[in-house]
Design a protein around this motif. Structure first.
Motif, PDB file in Angstrom:
ATOM      1  N   VAL A   1      70.718   6.452  -0.807  1.00  0.00           N
ATOM      2  CA  VAL A   1      69.342   6.936  -0.926  1.00  0.00           C
ATOM      3  C   VAL A   1      68.482   5.673  -0.994  1.00  0.00           C
ATOM      4  CG1 VAL A   1      67.734   8.286  -2.312  1.00  0.00           C
ATOM      5  CG2 VAL A   1      70.119   8.997  -2.136  1.00  0.00           C
TER       6      VAL A   1
ATOM      7  N   VAL B   1      67.408   8.639   3.647  1.00  0.00           N
ATOM      8  CA  VAL B   1      68.808   8.714   3.214  1.00  0.00           C
ATOM      9  C   VAL B   1      69.716   8.401   4.397  1.00  0.00           C
ATOM     10  CG1 VAL B   1      70.562  10.179   2.138  1.00  0.00           C
ATOM     11  CG2 VAL B   1      68.162  10.458   1.509  1.00  0.00           C
TER      12      VAL B   1
ATOM     13  N   LYS C   1      73.627   8.247   5.807  1.00  0.00           N
ATOM     14  CA  LYS C   1      74.961   8.786   5.516  1.00  0.00           C
ATOM     15  C   LYS C   1      75.947   8.412   6.611  1.00  0.00           C
ATOM     16  CE  LYS C   1      73.242  12.713   2.892  1.00  0.00           C
ATOM     17  NZ  LYS C   1      73.275  14.153   2.603  1.00  0.00           N
TER      18      LYS C   1
ATOM     19  N   MET D   1      69.906  21.286  -3.049  1.00  0.00           N
ATOM     20  CA  MET D   1      68.705  20.727  -3.684  1.00  0.00           C
ATOM     21  C   MET D   1      67.685  21.853  -3.709  1.00  0.00           C
ATOM     22  SD  MET D   1      67.796  17.532  -4.631  1.00  0.00           S
ATOM     23  CE  MET D   1      67.998  16.093  -3.619  1.00  0.00           C
TER      24      MET D   1
ATOM     25  N   VAL E   1      76.941   7.479   1.116  1.00  0.00           N
ATOM     26  CA  VAL E   1      75.547   7.919   1.100  1.00  0.00           C
ATOM     27  C   VAL E   1      74.674   6.876   0.400  1.00  0.00           C
ATOM     28  CG1 VAL E   1      73.946   9.679   0.243  1.00  0.00           C
ATOM     29  CG2 VAL E   1      76.198  10.352   1.106  1.00  0.00           C
TER      30      VAL E   1
ATOM     31  N   GLU F   1      69.279  19.349  -8.513  1.00  0.00           N
ATOM     32  CA  GLU F   1      70.499  19.578  -7.728  1.00  0.00           C
ATOM     33  C   GLU F   1      71.378  20.612  -8.422  1.00  0.00           C
ATOM     34  OE1 GLU F   1      71.201  15.047  -6.632  1.00  0.00           O
ATOM     35  OE2 GLU F   1      72.821  16.313  -5.871  1.00  0.00           O
TER      36      GLU F   1
ATOM     37  N   GLU G   1      68.514  10.889   7.247  1.00  0.00           N
ATOM     38  CA  GLU G   1      67.866  12.166   6.972  1.00  0.00           C
ATOM     39  C   GLU G   1      66.721  12.071   5.985  1.00  0.00           C
ATOM     40  OE1 GLU G   1      71.017  14.872   5.661  1.00  0.00           O
ATOM     41  OE2 GLU G   1      70.462  14.499   3.585  1.00  0.00           O
ATOM     42  N   GLU G   2      65.942  13.106   6.014  1.00  0.00           N
ATOM     43  CA  GLU G   2      64.764  13.264   5.168  1.00  0.00           C
ATOM     44  C   GLU G   2      65.178  13.240   3.703  1.00  0.00           C
ATOM     45  OE1 GLU G   2      61.874  17.162   4.330  1.00  0.00           O
ATOM     46  OE2 GLU G   2      63.634  17.291   5.604  1.00  0.00           O
ATOM     47  N   TYR G   3      64.382  12.573   2.885  1.00  0.00           N
ATOM     48  CA  TYR G   3      64.624  12.515   1.444  1.00  0.00           C
ATOM     49  C   TYR G   3      64.104  13.804   0.808  1.00  0.00           C
ATOM     50  CZ  TYR G   3      63.862  10.895  -3.380  1.00  0.00           C
ATOM     51  OH  TYR G   3      63.834  10.768  -4.740  1.00  0.00           O
ATOM     52  N   LEU G   4      64.966  14.479   0.077  1.00  0.00           N
ATOM     53  CA  LEU G   4      64.572  15.736  -0.572  1.00  0.00           C
ATOM     54  C   LEU G   4      64.419  15.512  -2.064  1.00  0.00           C
ATOM     55  CD1 LEU G   4      67.049  18.263   1.112  1.00  0.00           C
ATOM     56  CD2 LEU G   4      64.680  17.789   1.765  1.00  0.00           C
TER      57      LEU G   4
ATOM     58  N   LYS H   1      79.840  14.618   8.675  1.00  0.00           N
ATOM     59  CA  LYS H   1      78.469  15.004   8.302  1.00  0.00           C
ATOM     60  C   LYS H   1      77.674  15.382   9.543  1.00  0.00           C
ATOM     61  CE  LYS H   1      78.147  12.483   3.963  1.00  0.00           C
ATOM     62  NZ  LYS H   1      78.801  13.434   3.103  1.00  0.00           N
TER      63      LYS H   1
ATOM     64  N   LYS I   1      76.038  12.275 -11.878  1.00  0.00           N
ATOM     65  CA  LYS I   1      76.726  11.321 -10.997  1.00  0.00           C
ATOM     66  C   LYS I   1      76.571   9.865 -11.406  1.00  0.00           C
ATOM     67  CE  LYS I   1      77.494  13.860  -6.849  1.00  0.00           C
ATOM     68  NZ  LYS I   1      76.896  14.700  -5.878  1.00  0.00           N
TER      69      LYS I   1
ATOM     70  N   GLY J   1      83.335   9.158  -1.195  1.00  0.00           N
ATOM     71  CA  GLY J   1      82.127   9.502  -1.944  1.00  0.00           C
ATOM     72  C   GLY J   1      81.093   8.387  -1.975  1.00  0.00           C
TER      73      GLY J   1
ATOM     74  N   ALA K   1      67.966  19.075   5.059  1.00  0.00           N
ATOM     75  CA  ALA K   1      67.011  17.995   5.327  1.00  0.00           C
ATOM     76  C   ALA K   1      66.949  17.716   6.831  1.00  0.00           C
ATOM     77  CB  ALA K   1      67.454  16.731   4.585  1.00  0.00           C
TER      78      ALA K   1
ATOM     79  N   ILE L   1      72.432  19.845   0.717  1.00  0.00           N
ATOM     80  CA  ILE L   1      72.583  18.384   0.769  1.00  0.00           C
ATOM     81  C   ILE L   1      73.937  18.038   1.370  1.00  0.00           C
ATOM     82  CG2 ILE L   1      72.770  16.271  -0.550  1.00  0.00           C
ATOM     83  CD1 ILE L   1      71.138  17.389  -2.652  1.00  0.00           C
ATOM     84  N   GLU L   2      74.946  18.782   0.981  1.00  0.00           N
ATOM     85  CA  GLU L   2      76.283  18.521   1.510  1.00  0.00           C
ATOM     86  C   GLU L   2      77.163  19.749   1.325  1.00  0.00           C
ATOM     87  OE1 GLU L   2      78.831  15.901  -0.643  1.00  0.00           O
ATOM     88  OE2 GLU L   2      78.182  16.606  -2.583  1.00  0.00           O
TER      89      GLU L   2
HETATM   90  P1  AMP Z   1      76.974  12.868  -1.611  1.00  0.00           P
HETATM   91  O1  AMP Z   1      77.804  11.604  -1.607  1.00  0.00           O
HETATM   92  O2  AMP Z   1      76.847  13.524  -0.291  1.00  0.00           O
HETATM   93  O3  AMP Z   1      77.375  13.762  -2.738  1.00  0.00           O
HETATM   94  O4  AMP Z   1      75.508  12.396  -1.984  1.00  0.00           O
HETATM   95  C1  AMP Z   1      75.293  11.670  -3.150  1.00  0.00           C
HETATM   96  C2  AMP Z   1      73.968  11.991  -3.735  1.00  0.00           C
HETATM   97  O5  AMP Z   1      72.930  11.484  -2.891  1.00  0.00           O
HETATM   98  C3  AMP Z   1      73.638  13.468  -3.852  1.00  0.00           C
HETATM   99  O6  AMP Z   1      74.204  14.058  -4.967  1.00  0.00           O
HETATM  100  C4  AMP Z   1      72.130  13.407  -3.958  1.00  0.00           C
HETATM  101  O7  AMP Z   1      71.724  13.103  -5.279  1.00  0.00           O
HETATM  102  C5  AMP Z   1      71.784  12.262  -3.054  1.00  0.00           C
HETATM  103  N1  AMP Z   1      71.311  12.761  -1.755  1.00  0.00           N
HETATM  104  C6  AMP Z   1      72.056  13.076  -0.671  1.00  0.00           C
HETATM  105  N2  AMP Z   1      71.262  13.511   0.321  1.00  0.00           N
HETATM  106  C7  AMP Z   1      69.992  13.463  -0.129  1.00  0.00           C
HETATM  107  C8  AMP Z   1      68.713  13.771   0.443  1.00  0.00           C
HETATM  108  N3  AMP Z   1      68.568  14.218   1.698  1.00  0.00           N
HETATM  109  N4  AMP Z   1      67.613  13.581  -0.330  1.00  0.00           N
HETATM  110  C9  AMP Z   1      67.729  13.108  -1.607  1.00  0.00           C
HETATM  111  N5  AMP Z   1      68.891  12.799  -2.186  1.00  0.00           N
HETATM  112  C10 AMP Z   1      70.015  12.962  -1.459  1.00  0.00           C
END
Ligand code: AMP
Ligand code: GLY
Length: 422
Positions: A155, A141, A143, A273, A153, A192, A185-188, A103, A214, A150, A118, A282-283
């Motif tokens: 939040v 957030v 990470k 996002m 992460v 999605e 990181e910043e919360y967005l 990441k 999810k 998976g 973010a 986001i990823e």
């Molecule tokens: P990931 O494991 O990277 O798929 O992240 C899991 C979930 O975390 C994502 O699907 C988003 O819903 C949430 N997420 C990840 N990054 C952010 C972010 N910067 N702001 C808000 N939600 C996030």
């Protein structure tokens, strides 16, 4: 043609079904596959990360083409090893798979090339991370840098949660070496969207967009899972948003990877996002999503093998990639208790009608030949229809034809998309 597909989930089942539509394909081996995939391919008990055994098998069986689907073998260099043995592959090499496996790499790439994402800070020292959290805006957030099945992460809606996530990753090493470095990181906020794309390193062809679900429970409640269902297309992903993503995210990402000497060939997955300031990443994933693939590929009209080979050969610009103007919905049937504690080993029955719509993820063949549950997510049922409401209703109707003890599914897959589409 003889193909191998590396992996064992519903995604791999969907890929195999689609590849089989090409009449040139005479044999597909799934390494390792699963009890449900066994109906569509020859399953070989070689683990997806056992790269020496995969290469030996490909050599020994005169395999013409390989599809490496999961993140772990990609991050470990499975494509590099197969190519070195003379087997052309679909999937990025190790130096490009890093876009998912680190990441920190992905965030720094986006920063250097001005790709919207973010705001973030990277920490290698727990005390520095905790000090930063004292004044960081909340929610935030956390990470883990590396692959964490998976689960890397968090939040964090409160400062306490954020502190706990940092401690778990850096002090308790909950994700092993993946937590040596973290990103805060910043919360967005915003809807999605998942966009899978084919890219040969130069040309990028987005597939139909999709929406994952999810959380384990209805109304997006309960713990995060690997995905309880999907719909495609995603109604939030309008043509205007798609054009903006192509210009500001997709092409810049593919060009950035090439400029870094890490040309990406394969399926590049953009987790986006749609914020009030525009779409942000986001990823990235270096592979097809699961269960996004189970709604995207059933809508693909073009021949999958032809498109994949164009990706490998760098001729994607000359290849037609067409999707049906229709809607798809995949409902995942899981073992009750997933993703925490659940039982396995229950016999599964699948009606004749549901069979062709079923993509099996966690099921094994017992000695007596019965298909039994062997995982948290057992299978997904996908329906395609002219309307989203039609696809949702049909997926749930077909799912009634699948029974096993402890069967659990969300009852609201597609409802958010239906509300948005109105
Ligand atoms: P990931 O494991 O990277 O798929 O992240 C899991 C979930 O975390 C994502 O699907 C988003 O819903 C949430 N997420 C990840 N990054 C952010 C972010 N910067 N702001 C808000 N939600 C996030
Ligand atoms: N469904 C999200 C993923 O495949 O990572």
């Amino acid at each position: 043609m003889k193909l191998i597909v590396i992996g064992s989930g519903g995604r791999e089942h969907a890929i195999i079904r689609k590849l089989k539509e090409n009449p040139e394909v005479t044999q597909i081996y799934a390494l390792p596959g699963n009890g449900g995939i066994a109906a569509d391919a020859t399953c070989v008990p070689i683990g997806a990360t056992d790269i020496p055994a995969i290469v030996e098998f490909a050599r020994g069986n005169a395999v013409d083409y390989a599809v490496v689907a999961p993140d772990d073998p990609l991050a470990l260099g499975c494509v590099d090893a197969l190519e070195a043995a003379g087997v052309p592959c679909f999937g990025p090499r190790k130096n490009a798979a890093i876009i998912e496996s680190s990441k920190v790499f992905a965030k720094n790439l986006m920063k250097r090339y001005g790709i919207p994402t973010a705001a973030y800070e990277v920490f290698e020292d727990e005390h520095a991370a905790l000090r930063y959290l004292e004044t960081a805006p909340i929610p935030t957030v956390i990470k883990a840098d590396g692959l964490a099945l998976g689960k890397g992460v968090t939040v964090a809606m409160t400062r306490e949660e954020a502190v706990q996530a940092v401690r778990e990753a850096m002090e308790d090493r909950k994700f092993g070496a993946s937590g040596e470095r973290i990103v805060i990181e910043e919360y967005l906020e915003g809807p999605e969207v998942s966009v899978l794309s084919f890219t040969d390193g130069t040309t990028v062809v987005p597939m139909v967009s999709s929406m994952d679900h999810k959380r384990a429970g209805d109304g997006d409640t309960g713990p995060n899972t690997g995905g309880m269902g999907t719909v495609a297309p995603n109604p939030y992903y309008t043509e205007a948003v798609a054009a903006e993503c192509m210009e500001r995210i997709f092409l810049p990402t593919v060009r950035a990877m090439k400029a870094e000497g890490r040309e990406f060939r394969g399926c590049l997955y953009f987790g986006l996002m749609l914020t009030k300031d525009g779409p942000k990443v986001i990823e990235y994933n270096c592979r097809f999503g699961d269960p996004e693939t189970q709604v995207v590929l059933p809508l693909l009209e073009s021949d999958l093998l032809t498109v994949m080979r164009a990706v490998t050969e760098g001729t994607l610009a000359d290849c037609e990639v067409r999707f049906r103007d229709a809607h798809a919905c995949c409902v995942v049937l899981a073992s009750r208790g997933y993703p925490l504690h659940y039982e396995k080993g229950f016999p599964i029955t699948i009606s004749e009608e549901a069979g062709p719509h079923t993509y099996v993820a966690g099921a094994a063949l017992r000695e007596d030949g019965a298909l039994v549950t062997s995982g948290g997510r057992v299978l997904g049922v996908t329906a395609v229809a002219d309307t989203l409401s039609g696809a949702v209703a049909e997926a749930y109707r077909l799912a009634e034809g699948v029974t096993f003890a402890s069967r659990y599914c969300r009852t609201d897959i597609g409802q958010r998309a239906l509300r948005a589409g109105r």
